[in-house]
Design an enzyme around this catalytic site. Structure first.
Site, PDB file in Angstrom:
ATOM      1  N   SER B  11       2.388  -1.347  -0.132  1.00  0.00           N
ATOM      2  CA  SER B  11       1.771  -2.243   0.780  1.00  0.00           C
ATOM      3  C   SER B  11       1.130  -1.442   2.367  1.00  0.00           C
ATOM      4  O   SER B  11       1.756  -0.365   1.997  1.00  0.00           O
ATOM      5  CB  SER B  11       2.925  -2.866   2.337  1.00  0.00           C
ATOM      6  OG  SER B  11       1.840  -3.587   2.656  1.00  0.00           O
ATOM      7  N   HIS B  12      -0.271  -2.389   3.296  1.00  0.00           N
ATOM      8  CA  HIS B  12      -0.120  -0.783   4.189  1.00  0.00           C
ATOM      9  C   HIS B  12       0.693  -0.371   5.368  1.00  0.00           C
ATOM     10  O   HIS B  12       0.044   0.254   5.500  1.00  0.00           O
ATOM     11  CB  HIS B  12      -2.013  -1.425   4.655  1.00  0.00           C
ATOM     12  CG  HIS B  12      -3.033  -1.323   3.522  1.00  0.00           C
ATOM     13  ND1 HIS B  12      -3.069  -1.781   2.582  1.00  0.00           N
ATOM     14  CD2 HIS B  12      -4.618  -1.332   3.391  1.00  0.00           C
ATOM     15  CE1 HIS B  12      -4.434  -1.668   1.294  1.00  0.00           C
ATOM     16  NE2 HIS B  12      -5.524  -0.761   2.477  1.00  0.00           N
ATOM     17  N   SER B  13       0.797  -1.435   5.363  1.00  0.00           N
ATOM     18  CA  SER B  13       2.282  -1.393   6.242  1.00  0.00           C
ATOM     19  C   SER B  13       3.078  -1.303   5.805  1.00  0.00           C
ATOM     20  O   SER B  13       4.114  -1.999   5.307  1.00  0.00           O
ATOM     21  CB  SER B  13       1.680  -2.815   7.519  1.00  0.00           C
ATOM     22  OG  SER B  13       3.070  -2.920   8.108  1.00  0.00           O
ATOM     23  N   GLY B  46      -2.481   1.735   5.435  1.00  0.00           N
ATOM     24  CA  GLY B  46      -2.969   3.152   4.531  1.00  0.00           C
ATOM     25  C   GLY B  46      -2.181   2.572   3.316  1.00  0.00           C
ATOM     26  O   GLY B  46      -1.439   2.525   3.578  1.00  0.00           O
TER      27      GLY B  46
END
Lengths: 207, 130
Positions: B11-13, B46
């Site tokens: 995930s981006h997070s 990111g």
């Protein structure tokens, strides 16, 4: 390799510094239609390249380009990492296979552009960096060997960026916005233009 | 222990990646190897190719690894990471076209039953079918 390493080094340095200087503008463009990280991502990647510049420019040109590509892949942190990374990896790969600069510039650039297209599964006209890179490639082909090649490439790149404003994005984060992406210049197209302009300026200064 | 397909969550997070992995573990316990990563190389939102490569190797199974991603950059970076694996591992990793939370849970459940990589992928990707 026909490009001396000092010239190469100064071009890479100028291009990376120019992208870093443009980071606020790239971020603000990306805040309009993306997730607002293009400037900081490209800055991080270019700083990593600058940090390795001595090691990179000690390599033969093909290996140096691949090293730039790999550095961008490993450090950028957004989709632009693999996209720009694939560009430089493919350019280096083309030079490893019987292509030479400056004679085969259009061929080498073409391989790099194809790699971007394949990585992003994207074509020209979709409001991406390809909307600068593909027109630049066309100019490299049509104006090859002409005395005003660099000037024509610069004009092509600048005009191509502006043409992304009325386009509707169908790839990347901007595609979530649909019609609302219209009216904004694409941040990836802008960063490609910054790179092209920086390399052209560096070549002009040496001409 | 029978080998099962490994699951990687990108995930981006890092919070979403970890939360998704927690949900998967609650569903399937420790029968399936689950690894996750989130955040760019500086720790902000990111994704990071080196972290994805590490996660794939952590979840490695001879039956292969299914990668679940959230948004565009996570997919592009995951595809890049797969290409940078050792050649003998590349063909045994798939990036699934599926929603990250539901896809990870469904893929892990399928993997826990000993299914093949193709079956695990198919179950996750059914969630994206029209």
């Amino acid at each position: 390799m026909s490009v001396p390493s000092e010239t190469f080094k100064s071009l890479v340095k100028a291009a990376a510094e120019q992208v870093i200087a443009s980071a606020p503008e790239l971020t603000s463009l990306d805040q309009a239609i993306g997730d607002g990280d293009h400037g900081t991502n490209m800055k991080r990647g270019c700083e990593a390249v600058l940090g390795k510049l001595d090691a990179i420019s000690a390599q033969p040109l093909d290996e140096a380009l691949k090293m730039i590509g790999k550095t961008l892949v490993m450090t950028v942190g957004g989709a632009s990492g693999p996209l720009y990374g694939s560009f430089f990896l493919a350019a280096g790969e083309a030079l490893s296979h019987d292509k030479h600069l400056p004679d085969d510039l259009a061929d080498v650039f073409g391989s790099a552009v194809n790699a971007v297209s394949a990585r992003g599964r994207s074509q020209v006209g979709e409001k991406t960096m390809l909307d600068v890179l593909v027109p630049v490639l066309e100019t490299l082909k049509t104006a090859a060997g002409q005395p005003d090649l660099i000037a024509r490439v610069r004009t092509t790149a600048t005009e191509a960026v502006e043409r992304t404003a009325p386009m509707q994005a169908t790839k990347g984060r901007a595609s979530f916005l649909g019609a609302r992406s219209v009216g904004h210049v694409d941040p990836g197209a802008r960063s490609s233009c910054v790179l092209v302009q920086a390399v052209c300026a560096g070549l002009e200064a040496r001409a | 222990m029978t080998e099962t397909v490994g699951i990687v969550i990108v995930s981006h997070s890092s919070d979403i990646a970890k939360g998704t992995a927690d949900m998967v573990r609650q569903m399937v316990g420790s029968e399936v190897k689950v690894a996750f990563c989130g955040g760019n190389p500086d720790g902000g939102l990111g994704t990071s190719v080196p972290l994805i490569i590490d996660a794939i190797n952590d979840a490695w199974s001879p039956k292969g690894v299914a990668v679940l991603v959230d948004l565009g950059g996570a997919e592009t970076n995951s595809e890049m990471a797969v290409e940078m694996l050792e050649p003998e591992r590349r063909d045994l990793v798939v990036v699934c076209n599926a929603p990250i939370v539901e896809g990870a849970v469904m893929a892990a459940t399928e993997a826990a039953g000993g299914s093949s990589l193709a079956q695990v992928r198919a179950v996750a990707e059914e969630l994206s079918a029209d």
